[in-house]
Design a protein around this motif. Structure first.
Motif, short mmCIF file in Angstrom:
data_model
loop_
_atom_site.label_atom_id
_atom_site.label_comp_id
_atom_site.label_asym_id
_atom_site.label_seq_id
_atom_site.Cartn_x
_atom_site.Cartn_y
_atom_site.Cartn_z
N LEU A 219 0.90 -1.44 0.14
CA LEU A 219 -0.02 -0.10 -0.08
C LEU A 219 0.76 1.32 0.09
O LEU A 219 2.02 1.32 0.62
N PRO A 220 0.39 2.38 -0.77
CA PRO A 220 1.04 3.64 -0.86
C PRO A 220 0.91 4.53 0.32
O PRO A 220 1.02 5.86 0.15
N PHE A 251 -8.51 3.56 -6.72
CA PHE A 251 -7.69 4.89 -6.16
C PHE A 251 -6.18 4.62 -5.74
O PHE A 251 -5.33 5.28 -5.83
N VAL A 252 -6.24 3.31 -5.34
CA VAL A 252 -4.61 2.99 -4.61
C VAL A 252 -3.78 2.84 -6.08
O VAL A 252 -2.55 3.61 -6.04
N ARG A 253 -4.15 2.48 -7.27
CA ARG A 253 -3.42 2.50 -8.48
C ARG A 253 -3.17 3.86 -8.70
O ARG A 253 -2.09 4.23 -9.38
N HIS A 312 -11.36 -2.13 5.74
CA HIS A 312 -10.83 -3.14 5.28
C HIS A 312 -10.32 -3.16 3.86
O HIS A 312 -9.57 -3.58 3.34
N ALA A 313 -11.40 -2.57 3.18
CA ALA A 313 -10.97 -2.49 1.59
C ALA A 313 -10.04 -1.38 1.56
O ALA A 313 -9.05 -1.77 0.38
N ALA A 314 -9.79 -0.36 2.26
CA ALA A 314 -8.65 0.45 1.71
C ALA A 314 -7.35 -0.27 2.16
O ALA A 314 -5.97 -0.08 1.59
N MET A 315 -7.42 -1.16 3.14
CA MET A 315 -6.02 -1.99 3.57
C MET A 315 -6.08 -3.23 2.28
O MET A 315 -4.73 -3.68 2.52
N HIS A 316 -6.91 -3.57 1.70
CA HIS A 316 -6.96 -4.58 0.80
C HIS A 316 -7.55 -4.47 -0.54
O HIS A 316 -8.70 -5.08 -0.68
N PRO A 317 -6.95 -3.32 -1.15
CA PRO A 317 -7.54 -3.14 -2.59
C PRO A 317 -7.67 -4.52 -3.52
O PRO A 317 -6.64 -5.15 -3.37
#
Length: 358
Positions: A219-220, A251-253, A312-317
């Motif tokens: 994660l960034p 969003f993470v990408r 949880h989703a923010a930690m596991h995209p």
């Protein structure tokens, strides 16, 4: 010659001691009989139903003595007869429970007896009230709900700003937004507003710590605070629960490749009270710390209260190549890997309008 009459024997006089003994014996027998009657009546009254026709809440104030509590209950018609209160007071003093009654609000049922009522008061099983904080609410919405609660004790000044409030909650220097965990909380009447808010803060901290410990290592985020910010964006963007991880992946990408998030909920948050229900072109161009169309990276704070699923989703995209998504009009989204695909989805689902994210 007549026979002389024998003199009559004199009757012995009853001594005062004998009379006293008989009186004492009579008194003792009377007392024993009265005691038996009282004992029988006491047992009957202690096991008889109370004087209620429907359930009722009853408050015991802190520091109240048992006689005061029983008098109040009797005045409010809790007992079917005054002697129920008398017998209950005697019972509590005899078995040592008079000093064990706990303050609080109790639910008294019509089927209860004085004996079970005392057990309830000693147990401390007070009425639990509920207050629900909803996922996606802003901190101001949650605080308003807390301030309006008739069963919470209000101690916070009405004009206290967020910074002062966070200091009161033991979180000085932290943003208030996103700090409360959305859930249904149960609590006893009289809990303070500060105690309630601290409970919600502690719950959010626990969820964040647990999810951070098991996060995807790629994660960034600089730390759990940034993950909470991302979770709040996911919360506001998600209409279908199953899409949380996909939206997180988009969003993470974008963060990983240096692409702006360009998400409407952050813009709306930045507009604040000036938001009229629609995002205008001028809103997308107006630079605020929360305008992710004009600024890189994450906004400075969360924008709402995210639930555990969004954290949880923010930690596991979800893995994938999608960089865009647009609302289909039913709460779900169409995900696209290229801008060409995204523009086609916008034309298809938004009838030529701007998509939910770009």
């Amino acid at each position: 010659m007549s026979t002389p009459k024998k003199p009559k024997k004199a009757k012995p006089k009853r001594s005062w001691l004998g009379r006293m003994f008989r009186r004492l014996l009579t008194l003792m027998l009377t007392s024993v009989l009265a005691g038996i009657v009282l004992l029988f009546d006491g047992h009957q009254q202690l096991d008889a139903p109370l004087g209620l026709s429907e359930p009722r809440n009853f408050d015991i104030e802190a520091g109240s003595s048992l006689p005061k509590i029983l008098a109040k209950a009797n005045e409010q018609g809790v007992f079917s007869a005054h002697r129920q209160a008398i017998y209950l007071g005697l019972l509590a003093r005899i078995d040592g429970r008079a000093a064990m009654v706990k303050a609080g609000e109790y639910r008294i049922e019509p089927t209860m007896t004085p004996r079970s009522l005392l057990a309830l008061w000693v147990s401390g099983k007070t009425v639990l009230h509920e207050l629900q904080l909803i996922e996606g609410w802003r901190f101001a919405d949650a605080l308003k709900k807390v301030r309006e609660s008739p069963v919470l004790t209000q101690t916070l000044a009405p004009d206290l700003d967020d910074a002062g409030l966070m200091t009161a909650l033991g979180q000085p220097g932290k943003s208030a937004e996103g700090r409360l965990f959305p859930d249904t909380y149960r609590f006893s009447k009289g809990m303070s507003d500060v105690a309630f808010l601290r409970k919600a803060v502690a719950a959010q901290e626990q969820v964040l710590a647990e999810e951070w410990a098991g996060r995807d290592p790629t994660l960034p985020y600089d730390g759990p605070e940034q993950a909470l910010i991302m979770a709040s964006i996911i919360e506001k963007e998600t209409g279908v629960a199953a899409e949380r991880e996909q939206i997180a992946g988009v969003f993470v990408r974008r963060l990983q490749i240096g692409m702006r998030l360009q998400t409407d909920p952050t813009v709306i948050y930045g507009i604040g009270s000036a938001y009229d229900g629609n995002i205008h072109s001028r809103d997308l161009l107006a630079d605020t710390p929360y305008n992710t169309y004009t600024r890189d990276g994450l906004p400075p704070t969360p924008i709402c209260l995210p639930g555990r699923a969004s954290v949880h989703a923010a930690m596991h995209p979800a893995a994938g190549s999608a960089l865009y998504f647009v609302g289909k009009g039913d709460g779900s989204h169409q995900f696209s890997a290229t801008l060409t695909e995204h523009n086609e989805a916008v034309r298809r689902y938004q009838l030529g309008g701007r998509g939910a994210a770009q």
